[in-house]
Design a protein around this motif. Sequence first.
Motif, short mmCIF file in Angstrom:
data_model
loop_
_atom_site.label_atom_id
_atom_site.label_comp_id
_atom_site.label_asym_id
_atom_site.label_seq_id
_atom_site.Cartn_x
_atom_site.Cartn_y
_atom_site.Cartn_z
N LEU A 27 0.84 -1.20 0.00
CA LEU A 27 0.00 0.00 0.00
C LEU A 27 0.87 1.25 0.00
N GLU A 224 -14.78 -4.62 -7.60
CA GLU A 224 -15.00 -4.65 -6.15
C GLU A 224 -13.79 -5.26 -5.44
N ARG A 227 -9.04 -1.41 -8.30
CA ARG A 227 -9.37 -0.08 -8.75
C ARG A 227 -8.36 0.34 -9.82
N ARG A 245 -4.86 -3.73 -7.71
CA ARG A 245 -5.04 -2.42 -8.34
C ARG A 245 -4.24 -2.29 -9.63
N LEU B 27 -2.09 5.92 6.83
CA LEU B 27 -2.25 5.68 5.39
C LEU B 27 -3.30 4.60 5.14
N ALA B 28 -3.23 3.52 5.92
CA ALA B 28 -4.18 2.41 5.74
C ALA B 28 -5.61 2.90 5.98
N TRP B 30 -6.66 6.19 5.74
CA TRP B 30 -7.00 7.13 4.65
C TRP B 30 -7.47 6.34 3.44
N ASP B 31 -6.70 5.31 3.09
CA ASP B 31 -7.03 4.49 1.92
C ASP B 31 -8.39 3.82 2.11
N LYS B 35 -10.25 5.08 -0.98
CA LYS B 35 -9.86 4.36 -2.20
C LYS B 35 -10.15 2.86 -2.19
N ILE B 36 -10.26 2.25 -1.06
CA ILE B 36 -10.24 0.78 -0.98
C ILE B 36 -11.41 0.14 -1.72
N PRO B 37 -11.16 -0.95 -2.46
CA PRO B 37 -12.28 -1.70 -3.06
C PRO B 37 -13.08 -2.43 -1.96
N ARG B 38 -14.38 -2.56 -2.23
CA ARG B 38 -15.30 -3.08 -1.21
C ARG B 38 -14.87 -4.40 -0.58
N LYS B 39 -14.47 -5.35 -1.45
CA LYS B 39 -14.17 -6.69 -0.94
C LYS B 39 -12.87 -6.76 -0.12
N ALA B 40 -12.11 -5.67 -0.15
CA ALA B 40 -10.83 -5.68 0.56
C ALA B 40 -10.94 -5.17 1.99
N GLN B 43 -10.16 -7.82 5.06
CA GLN B 43 -8.73 -8.10 5.24
C GLN B 43 -8.01 -6.88 5.80
N ARG B 44 -8.41 -5.70 5.33
CA ARG B 44 -7.73 -4.49 5.79
C ARG B 44 -7.96 -4.25 7.29
N VAL B 47 -5.35 -6.02 9.05
CA VAL B 47 -4.05 -5.36 8.94
C VAL B 47 -3.99 -4.14 9.87
N PHE B 50 -3.59 -5.26 13.34
CA PHE B 50 -2.21 -5.70 13.58
C PHE B 50 -1.29 -4.51 13.83
#
Lengths: 499, 499
Positions: A27, A224, A227, A245, B27-28, B30-31, B35-40, B43-44, B47, B50
């Motif tokens: 990222l 989904e 991007r 991405r 950053l994680a 903000w993203d 910006k993040i895709p829905r299916k992610a 998992q995020r 992270v 963690f």
Amino acid sequence: MENTYLNEKDFKLLLNELNAYRETLTLAQWDMRTKIPRKAVAQRTEVVGFLADKQHQLETSEKMKFFIDVLKDKTEDPIIQKIVEECEENYERNRKIPNNEYKDYVMLQSKSEAIWQEAREKDDFSLFQPYLEELVDYNKRFADYWGYEDNVYDALLHTYEPGMTTKTLDNVFPKLRDSLSKLVDRIQRSTDKPDATILKGHFPKENQKSFTIEILRQMGYDFESGRLDDTIHPFAISLNLNDVRITTRYDEEDFRMAVFGTIHEGGHALYEQNISKKLANTPLATGTSMGIHESQSLFWENFVGRSKDFWANHFELFKSYAPKHLQTIDRNDFYRAINEVKPSLIRIEADELTYSLHIMIRYELEKALINGEIKVKDLPRLWNEKMVDYLGIEPPTDREGVLQDIHWAGGDFGYFPSYALGYMYAAQFNHFLSREMNVGELIAEGNFTKIGQWMTDNIHQYGKTKKPLEIIKNVTNEPLNQKYLIDYLTTKYTDIYNL
Amino acid sequence: MENTYLNEKDFKLLLNELNAYRETLTLAQWDMRTKIPRKAVAQRTEVVGFLADKQHQLETSEKMKFFIDVLKDKTEDPIIQKIVEECEENYERNRKIPNNEYKDYVMLQSKSEAIWQEAREKDDFSLFQPYLEELVDYNKRFADYWGYEDNVYDALLHTYEPGMTTKTLDNVFPKLRDSLSKLVDRIQRSTDKPDATILKGHFPKENQKSFTIEILRQMGYDFESGRLDDTIHPFAISLNLNDVRITTRYDEEDFRMAVFGTIHEGGHALYEQNISKKLANTPLATGTSMGIHESQSLFWENFVGRSKDFWANHFELFKSYAPKHLQTIDRNDFYRAINEVKPSLIRIEADELTYSLHIMIRYELEKALINGEIKVKDLPRLWNEKMVDYLGIEPPTDREGVLQDIHWAGGDFGYFPSYALGYMYAAQFNHFLSREMNVGELIAEGNFTKIGQWMTDNIHQYGKTKKPLEIIKNVTNEPLNQKYLIDYLTTKYTDIYNL
């Protein structure tokens, strides 16, 4: 038995931790290439260095060694066995590099990418030169740490294409080059050449974007789980199987850059998105090699995107987004124009015939750099000489010459051959795919589902559980063979140029 | 002496490590919001959990305790002394929360934000309810861990506004509310009301964006140390002093959302961008409290952006971006229209007079939730009742009611009062700023440099080295005083509504 089970559970916790660092690092790098403000680059390189160091420490930890020792050949879970083997290879390669040296290297990579961008913008190789010299030195040292049999460059090749050797490339590449040269020669003498000037003209970015997004959807790219962003140098990057991405670059005076570039990156992304979810968050949840990866992007870009069958179906759709000057073109003229063969300066803009000649230049130069036969400061001159030798044109600036690619700025030596290998793999896959279904007819119908499924069944799903040569062997029942690419190109361009 | 020097050096290494986790985590997030895709998302959240856990572990580590013990009151560097004090407060607060509980909580926060978005889109509070119940329980437990004197809610208030108490708020807020109510009453009876319908009409997003970018530049926002993105709920976020990002939301039928929203977030960003670089990458490199932060965003949004003087200068510039229906409006009518007072449903769209009434509702509800006096499931009903009581209108949907704000979804209880405090601080700062320079004249000239410099000199540069009450005291030579806000609003709206 009970013990193995507990160890496997604990091993998975370690993998999760490793995975968190990997996703975070990816990222941070994606952001650095697409979104970061200029003044934040210096601090980010520190952060990236820190994260890479943490990841590296884990990969080479006593804890990792413990799990490798207690699980390898003892687990009954075949996936865990593969993961352990992958971790062991990483452990062995990484522990040979001192922690501090690796950390400094990662920071140098980040810094160099930023400097390369600046050098490229200012067309000033001298800005980049000291960084590139350091990168070459690091890579030579790493190759020595890792070891090799015949050629120091083999140690670097292995990173991107496990099992591949300089010897093999020095055998295959010249054959390919000879065939390409002959074909290019015949094409140059053709009296019935396509006219690519019909393609030129203003094509608004937003329209290009809408068309390519529609094509990505048709290919099966899942928005989904991904991007699309803008960048100077297009790339595909996987944060995890649900977050793959891609980026692209728009030239409003030439739609080919974005259209074929996006299909290309989309091909990479399909590979990552279709890896078996069983491998999620493990070191096996990525493509098996750069060459196989490139076979997927090139298959979609050229074997699909630049095929006559594709445009039989998609020309009308394309015209619905295209500006006026493209509305009255004959479809066959259009097809021939997008496949024009013309020696040119920029690799990523090259046609599929001359493309591999660009790779030969990079391969020969980086092999010589790593073998200490040439110096970084001579690169601009040597680059230009080879451009004249192989393509008959000389770059007027380094920006259009040695500074055009990001790879060396990222320290990626041994990567370039993957592109030519990818072409050969793609042609070989295409040949065997065509035995099982009427590929042309499916493409002409705009029906990509069966083709995508074949790629997933035979290649994607396995991630890194199968090595590249194993995949080639399993799918095509023979080793790497350059003949399929030569046959494909000869047939296609004999038609286009009425040879 | 030598020992202290070595310890300070090692302490800085620890701070760098902490800082890397903080930047990465930011950053994680903000993203995840932009910006993040829905299916992610799933998992995020792992992270993010963690990384937060790693940060938390460091903040509560033996190593940290060691540096606090050896450096506190022993270092001769006043900045290091302040950093150590900040770390000690963090250490003491954090170590009271068990590691696992904190990690689970951070994951719950991330997950809840995603669920809240879904609940909001579907207008279904029941989706969000179980998450909110868990968040409330966590916060009650945390407050007990942290301790408090009078009211359990004080422990949460302290997170956002060190030194602030429920007792003080219960004293100040009713006074403010009474004054606001009276003023709103007088306004309702006015026979000379502005006509805000003249502002409505299609205003293309790209034009709104260009105008707000120009205003941000004039304010002194540095685009080389930040960027502007789209999001549902606008925010400002600092990755580091050179990477302060803002987001905004565009309503093409009402430009006020983006114009005043962007100026607001820009005010937050200026605070972070102008913190002394001496504090870079330390825990002091951020705003001292949410209330002081909000004073900066509200100062720019209202005292500058909605002032008569501002539009004296900027109306022509605005018109150069604006669509046809805004070209023929009289400037004074425009000024009165953008300051229309009208009880409405959405906090972030409220005018500056009714805004604090929205805050009273949230303050009273969250104080009661944390004190166990009401239940989460009753929130939609109680929210709507209070809306009727204080603003005379009832939300037709929960989307426009209890589901509108992200704060509770992020577990931010004790945050809302900061907004009303921010208004009072802003008015108090504005009063004393006006003693030193002709603020109205500078704004009318479009000259924001001196105003920005005053804010930097008196507030921004200090980051967290000064506590909020210390800043108020130093700058205004008196404690928090609601009179300045009441005076400012009375003068302004007496003029606008011809009272």
